[in-house]
Design a protein around this motif. Sequence first.
Motif, PDB file in Angstrom:
ATOM      1  N   SER A 164       0.833  -1.205   0.000  1.00  0.00           N
ATOM      2  CA  SER A 164       0.000   0.000   0.000  1.00  0.00           C
ATOM      3  C   SER A 164       0.864   1.250   0.000  1.00  0.00           C
ATOM      4  CB  SER A 164      -0.920   0.005   1.229  1.00  0.00           C
ATOM      5  OG  SER A 164      -1.741  -1.135   1.259  1.00  0.00           O
ATOM      6  N   TYR A 165       0.260   2.344  -0.418  1.00  0.00           N
ATOM      7  CA  TYR A 165       0.928   3.647  -0.438  1.00  0.00           C
ATOM      8  C   TYR A 165      -0.012   4.700   0.136  1.00  0.00           C
ATOM      9  CZ  TYR A 165       4.206   1.410  -3.658  1.00  0.00           C
ATOM     10  OH  TYR A 165       5.123   0.568  -4.223  1.00  0.00           O
ATOM     11  N   CYS A 166       0.598   5.777   0.664  1.00  0.00           N
ATOM     12  CA  CYS A 166      -0.211   6.853   1.234  1.00  0.00           C
ATOM     13  C   CYS A 166      -0.654   7.852   0.184  1.00  0.00           C
ATOM     14  CB  CYS A 166       0.565   7.564   2.346  1.00  0.00           C
ATOM     15  SG  CYS A 166       2.049   8.413   1.780  1.00  0.00           S
ATOM     16  N   GLY A 167      -0.060   7.794  -1.007  1.00  0.00           N
ATOM     17  CA  GLY A 167      -0.440   8.719  -2.056  1.00  0.00           C
ATOM     18  C   GLY A 167       0.342   8.465  -3.328  1.00  0.00           C
ATOM     19  N   LYS A 168       0.018   9.232  -4.370  1.00  0.00           N
ATOM     20  CA  LYS A 168       0.654   9.023  -5.669  1.00  0.00           C
ATOM     21  C   LYS A 168       2.139   9.364  -5.640  1.00  0.00           C
ATOM     22  CE  LYS A 168      -3.456   9.558  -8.565  1.00  0.00           C
ATOM     23  NZ  LYS A 168      -4.094  10.312  -9.676  1.00  0.00           N
ATOM     24  N   ASP A 169       2.528  10.363  -4.827  1.00  0.00           N
ATOM     25  CA  ASP A 169       3.948  10.738  -4.772  1.00  0.00           C
ATOM     26  C   ASP A 169       4.798   9.563  -4.299  1.00  0.00           C
ATOM     27  OD1 ASP A 169       3.360  13.252  -5.671  1.00  0.00           O
ATOM     28  OD2 ASP A 169       3.400  14.194  -3.689  1.00  0.00           O
ATOM     29  N   CYS A 170       4.360   8.899  -3.230  1.00  0.00           N
ATOM     30  CA  CYS A 170       5.112   7.748  -2.732  1.00  0.00           C
ATOM     31  C   CYS A 170       5.067   6.593  -3.726  1.00  0.00           C
ATOM     32  CB  CYS A 170       4.553   7.304  -1.375  1.00  0.00           C
ATOM     33  SG  CYS A 170       5.218   8.256   0.023  1.00  0.00           S
ATOM     34  N   GLN A 171       3.939   6.404  -4.369  1.00  0.00           N
ATOM     35  CA  GLN A 171       3.822   5.308  -5.333  1.00  0.00           C
ATOM     36  C   GLN A 171       4.783   5.519  -6.503  1.00  0.00           C
ATOM     37  OE1 GLN A 171      -0.070   4.805  -7.053  1.00  0.00           O
ATOM     38  NE2 GLN A 171       0.347   2.695  -7.652  1.00  0.00           N
ATOM     39  N   ARG A 172       4.835   6.751  -7.016  1.00  0.00           N
ATOM     40  CA  ARG A 172       5.747   7.042  -8.126  1.00  0.00           C
ATOM     41  C   ARG A 172       7.198   6.871  -7.692  1.00  0.00           C
ATOM     42  NH1 ARG A 172       2.490  11.865  -8.823  1.00  0.00           N
ATOM     43  NH2 ARG A 172       0.863  11.508 -10.402  1.00  0.00           N
ATOM     44  N   ALA A 173       7.519   7.376  -6.503  1.00  0.00           N
ATOM     45  CA  ALA A 173       8.903   7.303  -6.028  1.00  0.00           C
ATOM     46  C   ALA A 173       9.353   5.860  -5.808  1.00  0.00           C
ATOM     47  CB  ALA A 173       9.053   8.096  -4.735  1.00  0.00           C
ATOM     48  N   ALA A 174       8.413   4.988  -5.455  1.00  0.00           N
ATOM     49  CA  ALA A 174       8.761   3.595  -5.159  1.00  0.00           C
ATOM     50  C   ALA A 174       8.711   2.691  -6.384  1.00  0.00           C
ATOM     51  CB  ALA A 174       7.813   3.052  -4.091  1.00  0.00           C
ATOM     52  N   TRP A 175       8.158   3.191  -7.490  1.00  0.00           N
ATOM     53  CA  TRP A 175       7.878   2.298  -8.619  1.00  0.00           C
ATOM     54  C   TRP A 175       9.133   1.643  -9.186  1.00  0.00           C
ATOM     55  CZ3 TRP A 175       4.821  -0.927 -10.474  1.00  0.00           C
ATOM     56  CH2 TRP A 175       4.876  -1.346 -11.813  1.00  0.00           C
ATOM     57  N   LYS A 176      10.220   2.375  -9.304  1.00  0.00           N
ATOM     58  CA  LYS A 176      11.446   1.805  -9.874  1.00  0.00           C
ATOM     59  C   LYS A 176      11.906   0.581  -9.101  1.00  0.00           C
ATOM     60  CE  LYS A 176      16.172   2.983 -11.234  1.00  0.00           C
ATOM     61  NZ  LYS A 176      17.213   4.055 -11.291  1.00  0.00           N
ATOM     62  N   GLY A 177      11.831   0.661  -7.763  1.00  0.00           N
ATOM     63  CA  GLY A 177      12.251  -0.473  -6.954  1.00  0.00           C
ATOM     64  C   GLY A 177      11.202  -1.561  -6.849  1.00  0.00           C
ATOM     65  N   HIS A 178       9.941  -1.192  -7.059  1.00  0.00           N
ATOM     66  CA  HIS A 178       8.844  -2.157  -6.893  1.00  0.00           C
ATOM     67  C   HIS A 178       8.452  -2.838  -8.201  1.00  0.00           C
ATOM     68  CE1 HIS A 178       5.175  -3.997  -5.483  1.00  0.00           C
ATOM     69  NE2 HIS A 178       4.416  -3.225  -6.248  1.00  0.00           N
ATOM     70  N   ARG A 179       8.838  -2.282  -9.354  1.00  0.00           N
ATOM     71  CA  ARG A 179       8.335  -2.749 -10.647  1.00  0.00           C
ATOM     72  C   ARG A 179       8.508  -4.257 -10.844  1.00  0.00           C
ATOM     73  NH1 ARG A 179      11.511  -0.024 -13.713  1.00  0.00           N
ATOM     74  NH2 ARG A 179      10.166   1.726 -14.228  1.00  0.00           N
ATOM     75  N   GLU A 180       9.728  -4.733 -10.625  1.00  0.00           N
ATOM     76  CA  GLU A 180      10.001  -6.149 -10.878  1.00  0.00           C
ATOM     77  C   GLU A 180       9.195  -7.057  -9.955  1.00  0.00           C
ATOM     78  OE1 GLU A 180      13.794  -9.250 -10.959  1.00  0.00           O
ATOM     79  OE2 GLU A 180      14.147  -7.078 -10.940  1.00  0.00           O
ATOM     80  N   ALA A 181       9.154  -6.707  -8.651  1.00  0.00           N
ATOM     81  CA  ALA A 181       8.393  -7.521  -7.702  1.00  0.00           C
ATOM     82  C   ALA A 181       6.904  -7.480  -8.035  1.00  0.00           C
ATOM     83  CB  ALA A 181       8.632  -7.018  -6.281  1.00  0.00           C
ATOM     84  N   CYS A 182       6.431  -6.332  -8.496  1.00  0.00           N
ATOM     85  CA  CYS A 182       5.021  -6.199  -8.855  1.00  0.00           C
ATOM     86  C   CYS A 182       4.678  -7.108 -10.022  1.00  0.00           C
ATOM     87  CB  CYS A 182       4.722  -4.743  -9.202  1.00  0.00           C
ATOM     88  SG  CYS A 182       2.969  -4.395  -9.491  1.00  0.00           S
ATOM     89  N   HIS A 183       5.541  -7.134 -11.038  1.00  0.00           N
ATOM     90  CA  HIS A 183       5.292  -7.983 -12.194  1.00  0.00           C
ATOM     91  C   HIS A 183       5.314  -9.460 -11.809  1.00  0.00           C
ATOM     92  CE1 HIS A 183       6.697  -4.618 -15.163  1.00  0.00           C
ATOM     93  NE2 HIS A 183       5.480  -4.418 -14.671  1.00  0.00           N
ATOM     94  N   ARG A 184       6.261  -9.840 -10.954  1.00  0.00           N
ATOM     95  CA  ARG A 184       6.322 -11.245 -10.514  1.00  0.00           C
ATOM     96  C   ARG A 184       5.067 -11.621  -9.737  1.00  0.00           C
ATOM     97  NH1 ARG A 184      11.665 -10.097  -8.806  1.00  0.00           N
ATOM     98  NH2 ARG A 184      10.927 -10.224  -6.653  1.00  0.00           N
TER      99      ARG A 184
END
Length: 324
Positions: free
Chosen positions: A47-67
């Motif tokens: 979960s995220y508290c808002g779009k700013d945190c979601q965007r900032a975390a996307w680079k590190g989360h992308r691969e895990a999200c796809h898996r």
Amino acid sequence: MADEHSQDLEVQTAYLPNSLYCNRCYKMRWELENTPLKRCAGCSAISYCGKDCQRAAWKGHREACHRARQKLAESQTPTPHVHDLPPVVTTTLVEGLKIWADWIHPHNLDFLASSVIRLNGGASVLTPSHALVFRLRKSLINLHGSQWNHGEMFHLAAPPSIVSAADVPSSLLKHWDAWTTQCAKLTDDFRRLSPSLPASFGGLRPAMFIIVDVGLVVYYRVLVHGLQCTDLVLQPRDRLALRDVVDMCMEALNRALAFRPSPDLTDRVPMVGTCGERPGLTEPDWQPIEDWDWDRFLRSIPLSDDAGPRLDPRMSWPHVLSLF
């Protein structure tokens, strides 16, 4: 749910659902007031508290999200939570936390907790109905027992906070009353067995260490000082000194730098060193850093607020101790 197989209150654990904290800034749901946490639309695992945190975390989360999405599509089962981790992982995290908190960083945590409590009003805000919460991120943990620096096991994700138990989910509080009572009993025992304790001794205070990247909550206790000074109104310079000490403690903890009291009782500035392992020693070996430069260290830390300039660090330590 608390770990019902644990007999020692010191290692009581609970699990923090992913829906209760932001995976980027690690703010808890109870800190966000009217801002609801939103799950990742891709994997629904974090979960995220808002779009700013979601965007900032996307680079590190992308691969895990796809898996996670691929696994979900194949099995139609949710992504496992910390509850599904092998027991050895939870045990290793708890044992590692004990080493990190009790052997490596007891003085850092004492200064940090005492300063945060003092900044927020002293004993009046740390009643049995409140919890001192530390949010940690695990670092590289070797489960096979080879040599490594215990001081690097965890990083603080944010300064500790004082949270009302009314704001904490009941699933995290199953054994909290018993643990609070146990900490009070240990404090009374300390005072009875050690009558020469300084007047500033505030006892062992119950705390929650939340390892946010795996959602593990560990009941713990932190030694604090200065809780009797609740009637002393903090002046602006007091607050600056406390802020600087909080920042130095945070930075030292996150750089695996361990404080120790100076052997010179007139020198109220702690010594700084590192802890490693040496053959034949059961506890990590602390080694001082020669010619430590407090000014350079403090200048390297970004200001945590705009309340005012940095103070002389060698003056901040005795100043803060005088407030205890």
